[in-house]
Design an enzyme around this catalytic site. Structure first.
Site, PDB file in Angstrom:
ATOM      1  N   CYS A  86       0.827  -1.204   0.000  1.00 56.38           N
ATOM      2  CA  CYS A  86       0.000   0.000   0.000  1.00 56.38           C
ATOM      3  C   CYS A  86       0.866   1.261   0.000  1.00 56.38           C
ATOM      4  O   CYS A  86       1.496   1.560  -0.995  1.00 56.38           O
ATOM      5  CB  CYS A  86      -0.979  -0.038   1.175  1.00 56.38           C
ATOM      6  SG  CYS A  86      -2.338   1.128   0.989  1.00 56.38           S
ATOM      7  N   HIS A 203      -3.393  -5.569   1.239  1.00 54.14           N
ATOM      8  CA  HIS A 203      -2.641  -5.759   2.486  1.00 54.14           C
ATOM      9  C   HIS A 203      -2.590  -7.240   2.876  1.00 54.14           C
ATOM     10  O   HIS A 203      -3.509  -7.716   3.562  1.00 54.14           O
ATOM     11  CB  HIS A 203      -3.338  -5.002   3.618  1.00 54.14           C
ATOM     12  CG  HIS A 203      -3.171  -3.519   3.562  1.00 54.14           C
ATOM     13  ND1 HIS A 203      -2.206  -2.860   4.274  1.00 54.14           N
ATOM     14  CD2 HIS A 203      -3.859  -2.571   2.884  1.00 54.14           C
ATOM     15  CE1 HIS A 203      -2.301  -1.551   4.041  1.00 54.14           C
ATOM     16  NE2 HIS A 203      -3.298  -1.353   3.193  1.00 54.14           N
ATOM     17  N   GLU A 205      -0.972  -8.651   5.170  1.00 55.01           N
ATOM     18  CA  GLU A 205      -0.937  -8.819   6.630  1.00 55.01           C
ATOM     19  C   GLU A 205      -2.340  -8.790   7.234  1.00 55.01           C
ATOM     20  O   GLU A 205      -2.564  -9.265   8.334  1.00 55.01           O
ATOM     21  CB  GLU A 205      -0.022  -7.762   7.276  1.00 55.01           C
ATOM     22  CG  GLU A 205      -0.622  -6.367   7.459  1.00 55.01           C
ATOM     23  CD  GLU A 205      -0.657  -5.540   6.174  1.00 55.01           C
ATOM     24  OE1 GLU A 205      -0.316  -6.073   5.106  1.00 55.01           O
ATOM     25  OE2 GLU A 205      -1.032  -4.348   6.265  1.00 55.01           O
TER      26      GLU A 205
END
Lengths: 236, 84
Positions: A86, A203, A205
Site C-alpha cells: 500500500c 494488504h 498482513e
C-alpha cells in the site's frame, strides 16, 4: 528468516505486518526506524502501509527522501527482497525502485474492502506458494491506488511479465468491472525486472489469520519464507 | 545575494486522469456555469529564496520543482519569479 519492518512517521500498518511475520508466519521481525541507515543481516525488508510523513506533497514522496530509503535501495541492488504494501508500494514508486506512479482512485472515494486478485506469476520469491492463476482474497484500504504509467512503460511492464497481481473476479476474469480504482491494466501488484522488489496495494498482513476472515495473504509470506530457506540451503 | 519570491505550479500532465478536476468541472456545469469548458486541478507552492542572480534562482527552482515538488511521471510544473 529475519524481516525488517520499516517505520516511517505516519506508518500505521507496521504492527500488523510485524504480527503477520512474527506470529502468523513464526519468523523473526524487527522494526527499523526511518532514520536508521543499515539493513545488514535481513533477508526481507517490508515497507508497511500507512500515511508516511502525512502523505504530504505526494503519497510516499517524503519517505523516498528519508535516510533508511538509501539503505533500502542498496539492499535491493544487492538482491535483497523488498515488499512494499500500500503506502509502501507508493514509496517504492516514488523512489524509482518500481516504474509508474499512483494517482487518486477514479471515483475519488477511499476504498476499504476485500478485493480479489489473480496471481499472474508463480515463479517469483513472492508467489512460489501460489497455484497458477490463483485468486486471492485480500483487503485494500487506499485513496490513491489508481496505478498509472505511460504507454511505453506499460508495454514494457507487460512484455517483461512484471505484473504480479491483477484485480479480478473469483474466477480470475479481469475486466473493468473488477477494477476497484481505475488502475491501468487492473494492476494490483508489480515486480521489478530483477524479481526481488514487489509493490502491492492489497494488504496481505490483513489476511494472515482465520480470525481476520482470510489467510490468503499468507501465500505471499510463505512464498518469501520458502525462497529464503531454499536459498540458505543452496548456499551451504 | 539577492532575494526572490517564487510561485511554483504543479499539475497533472494531460495524459493523466484528474478525477478532482473532472468532478469540479461536472459540478460547475450542473450549477449552470456552462461556459466553463474544462477544469484541471493542481497545487501551488510559494517560496522565498536567495541566489546570486535571477539565472541562479531559476536553476535552483528548476531543480527543486523537478526533483522534489513534482513527480515527472504524472506531473508538470511552471514557475514565476520576482526579486524582493
Amino acid at each position: 528468516m529475519r524481516a525488517a519492518v520499516i517505520v516511517f512517521p505516519g506508518s500505521n500498518c507496521d504492527r500488523d505486518t510485524y504480527w503477520a511475520v512474527e506470529h502468523a508466519l513464526g519468523e523473526s521481525a524487527e522494526f527499523v526506524w526511518h532514520r536508521d541507515t543499515s539493513l545488514s543481516g535481513f533477508d526481507l525488508v517490508i515497507l508497511p502501509g500507512g500515511f508516511s510523513y502525512g502523505d504530504y506533497l505526494r503519497t510516499g514522496a517524503f519517505a523516498s527522501f528519508s535516510p533508511v530509503t538509501k539503505a533500502i535501495k542498496s539492499f535491493a541492488e544487492n538482491g535483497g527482497l523488498v515488499l512494499g504494501i500500500c503506502n509502501g508500494f507508493q514509496v517504492l514508486l516514488e523512489c524509482g525502485l518500481l516504474p509508474g506512479a499512483m494517482i487518486p482512485n477514479d471515483h475519488l472515494r477511499f476504498i476499504c474492502s476485500d478485493v480479489l486478485i489473480r496471481t499472474e506469476r508463480t515463479d517469483t520469491p513472492f508467489s512460489n506458494e501460489a497455484e497458477t492463476g490463483q485468486v486471492l482474497r485480500i483487503p485494500v484500504a487506499h485513496f490513491e491506488g489508481n496505478y498509472f504509467a505511460d504507454k511505453t512503460v506499460l508495454d514494457r511492464i507487460e512484455a517483461n511479465n512484471q505484473v504480479l497481481f491483477r484485480y479480478s473476479d473469483s474466477n480470475g476474469n479481469v475486466s473493468a468491472e473488477t477494477n476497484p480504482n481505475g488502475s491501468a491494466n487492473n494492476i494490483a501488484g508489480l515486480i521489478n525486472e530483477r524479481g526481488n522488489v514487489v509493490g502491492m496495494m492489497p494488504h496481505p498482513e490483513r489476511a494472515s489469520e482465520e480470525v481476520l476472515g482470510s489467510t490468503d495473504g499468507m501465500v505471499i509470506f510463505k512464498s518469501i519464507l520458502r525462497y529464503v530457506e531454499e536459498k540458505a540451503v543452496s548456499n551451504v | 545575494m539577492k532575494y526572490y519570491r517564487a510561485k511554483v505550479t504543479v499539475r497533472k500532465t494531460e495524459t493523466v486522469a484528474d478525477p478532482e478536476g473532472k468532478t469540479i468541472s461536472e459540478a460547475l456545469s450542473r450549477l449552470g456555469y456552462q461556459n466553463i469548458k474544462s477544469v484541471r486541478s493542481g497545487k501551488v507552492f510559494f517560496l522565498e529564496l536567495e541566489a546570486e542572480d535571477k539565472a541562479a534562482a531559476e536553476t535552483l527552482l528548476e531543480t527543486v520543482s523537478r526533483d522534489i515538488l513534482s513527480n515527472p511521471i504524472i506531473e508538470k510544473f511552471a514557475f514565476e519569479i520576482e526579486e524582493i
